[in-house]
Design an enzyme around this catalytic site. Sequence first.
Site, mmCIF file in Angstrom:
data_model
loop_
_atom_site.group_PDB
_atom_site.id
_atom_site.type_symbol
_atom_site.label_atom_id
_atom_site.label_comp_id
_atom_site.label_asym_id
_atom_site.label_seq_id
_atom_site.Cartn_x
_atom_site.Cartn_y
_atom_site.Cartn_z
ATOM 1 N N ARG A 4 0.865 -1.171 0.000
ATOM 2 C CA ARG A 4 0.000 0.000 0.000
ATOM 3 C C ARG A 4 0.907 1.226 0.000
ATOM 4 O O ARG A 4 2.086 1.150 0.342
ATOM 5 C CB ARG A 4 -0.876 0.029 1.254
ATOM 6 C CG ARG A 4 -1.901 -1.085 1.295
ATOM 7 C CD ARG A 4 -2.631 -1.111 2.629
ATOM 8 N NE ARG A 4 -3.471 0.052 2.853
ATOM 9 C CZ ARG A 4 -4.141 0.304 3.986
ATOM 10 N NH1 ARG A 4 -4.016 -0.524 5.019
ATOM 11 N NH2 ARG A 4 -4.890 1.374 4.111
ATOM 12 N N HIS A 5 0.336 2.363 -0.355
ATOM 13 C CA HIS A 5 1.032 3.652 -0.224
ATOM 14 C C HIS A 5 1.356 3.920 1.256
ATOM 15 O O HIS A 5 0.764 3.302 2.151
ATOM 16 C CB HIS A 5 0.111 4.758 -0.754
ATOM 17 C CG HIS A 5 -1.235 4.707 -0.104
ATOM 18 N ND1 HIS A 5 -1.483 5.243 1.142
ATOM 19 C CD2 HIS A 5 -2.384 4.110 -0.485
ATOM 20 C CE1 HIS A 5 -2.714 5.008 1.491
ATOM 21 N NE2 HIS A 5 -3.302 4.306 0.522
ATOM 22 N N ASN A 34 -5.949 8.546 5.673
ATOM 23 C CA ASN A 34 -5.804 7.463 6.667
ATOM 24 C C ASN A 34 -5.869 8.046 8.070
ATOM 25 O O ASN A 34 -6.504 7.485 8.962
ATOM 26 C CB ASN A 34 -4.476 6.710 6.500
ATOM 27 C CG ASN A 34 -4.355 5.955 5.193
ATOM 28 O OD1 ASN A 34 -3.324 6.001 4.534
ATOM 29 N ND2 ASN A 34 -5.407 5.259 4.803
ATOM 30 N N ARG A 54 -1.121 9.590 -3.542
ATOM 31 C CA ARG A 54 -0.445 8.923 -2.420
ATOM 32 C C ARG A 54 0.437 7.755 -2.875
ATOM 33 O O ARG A 54 1.441 7.450 -2.232
ATOM 34 C CB ARG A 54 -1.453 8.500 -1.346
ATOM 35 C CG ARG A 54 -2.605 7.596 -1.796
ATOM 36 C CD ARG A 54 -3.680 7.599 -0.708
ATOM 37 N NE ARG A 54 -4.813 6.702 -0.918
ATOM 38 C CZ ARG A 54 -5.908 7.010 -1.597
ATOM 39 N NH1 ARG A 54 -5.989 8.176 -2.221
ATOM 40 N NH2 ARG A 54 -6.916 6.154 -1.675
ATOM 41 N N GLU A 91 -7.872 2.896 -6.005
ATOM 42 C CA GLU A 91 -8.599 2.233 -4.902
ATOM 43 C C GLU A 91 -10.051 1.960 -5.276
ATOM 44 O O GLU A 91 -10.610 2.616 -6.165
ATOM 45 C CB GLU A 91 -8.499 3.107 -3.629
ATOM 46 C CG GLU A 91 -9.161 2.546 -2.368
ATOM 47 C CD GLU A 91 -8.722 1.127 -1.958
ATOM 48 O OE1 GLU A 91 -8.820 0.195 -2.785
ATOM 49 O OE2 GLU A 91 -8.325 0.955 -0.789
ATOM 50 N N HIS A 135 -3.348 0.193 -3.168
ATOM 51 C CA HIS A 135 -4.266 0.534 -2.076
ATOM 52 C C HIS A 135 -4.789 -0.726 -1.394
ATOM 53 O O HIS A 135 -4.711 -1.816 -1.956
ATOM 54 C CB HIS A 135 -5.441 1.337 -2.644
ATOM 55 C CG HIS A 135 -5.016 2.543 -3.413
ATOM 56 N ND1 HIS A 135 -4.891 3.784 -2.845
ATOM 57 C CD2 HIS A 135 -4.637 2.692 -4.718
ATOM 58 C CE1 HIS A 135 -4.481 4.653 -3.754
ATOM 59 N NE2 HIS A 135 -4.322 4.011 -4.904
#
Length: 198
Positions: free
Chosen positions: A14-15, A21, A64, A84, A150
């Site tokens: 994931r980023h 987040n 991101r 995503e 994502h």
Amino acid sequence: MNIHIAPRTIWLTRHGESTANMAGVVGTDMPLTARGAQYAKQLASFINDQPQGPGSIWTSTLQRTIQTAAPMNRATNALKVLDEIDAGICDGMTYEQIAEQMPAEFAQRKADKLRYRYPRGESYVDVIARLDPFILELERQREPVLIVAHNAIIRVLHGYLSGTSREDVPHTPIPLHTVIGMVPKAYGCDETRTVLVK
Ligand code: F6P
């Protein structure tokens, strides 16, 4: 879900942590936090230390993931297919807000996370179908690859590679700041997880 591909590492991540987040909201296109940027640097060292580095690096088109790949200073491809899961009318909301303002939607997703489709958005089944052509492309690659994407996207890719059942895919834990190395073998993959920022 199962595929057969050449034995070389496929790194999935994931980023780094984004401001979305931090705020606990789904979707959006927000930048990395300072911790997220720290992960991007650690990821660059990790990848640059690999004896056989990636031949290709793929990100989504969202900032991101692009920011997470930037410190590697290597050519990257930003692919919309890796964006995503589309949360439709819930994009930008927290899970608490969804539960409060759209209790029926929240309950339906909880009851069947695999098939539940966000109004004007996607379900995991939709994401699995969206990633199908990408998986074929992944099969064609002979060199190591790195995919920076994502939560839902990495769950689905990990599911294809590991042979996880579709019902379990939406529940696979994919923590932030962790690189997952997948090396295909006859059935499924050998998997390693490396946490780079705690
Ligand atoms: O919370 C981060 C995130 O990537 C959201 O943008 C996305 O909607 C979510 O994770 C997917 O996870 P879940 O399907 O568990 O809600």
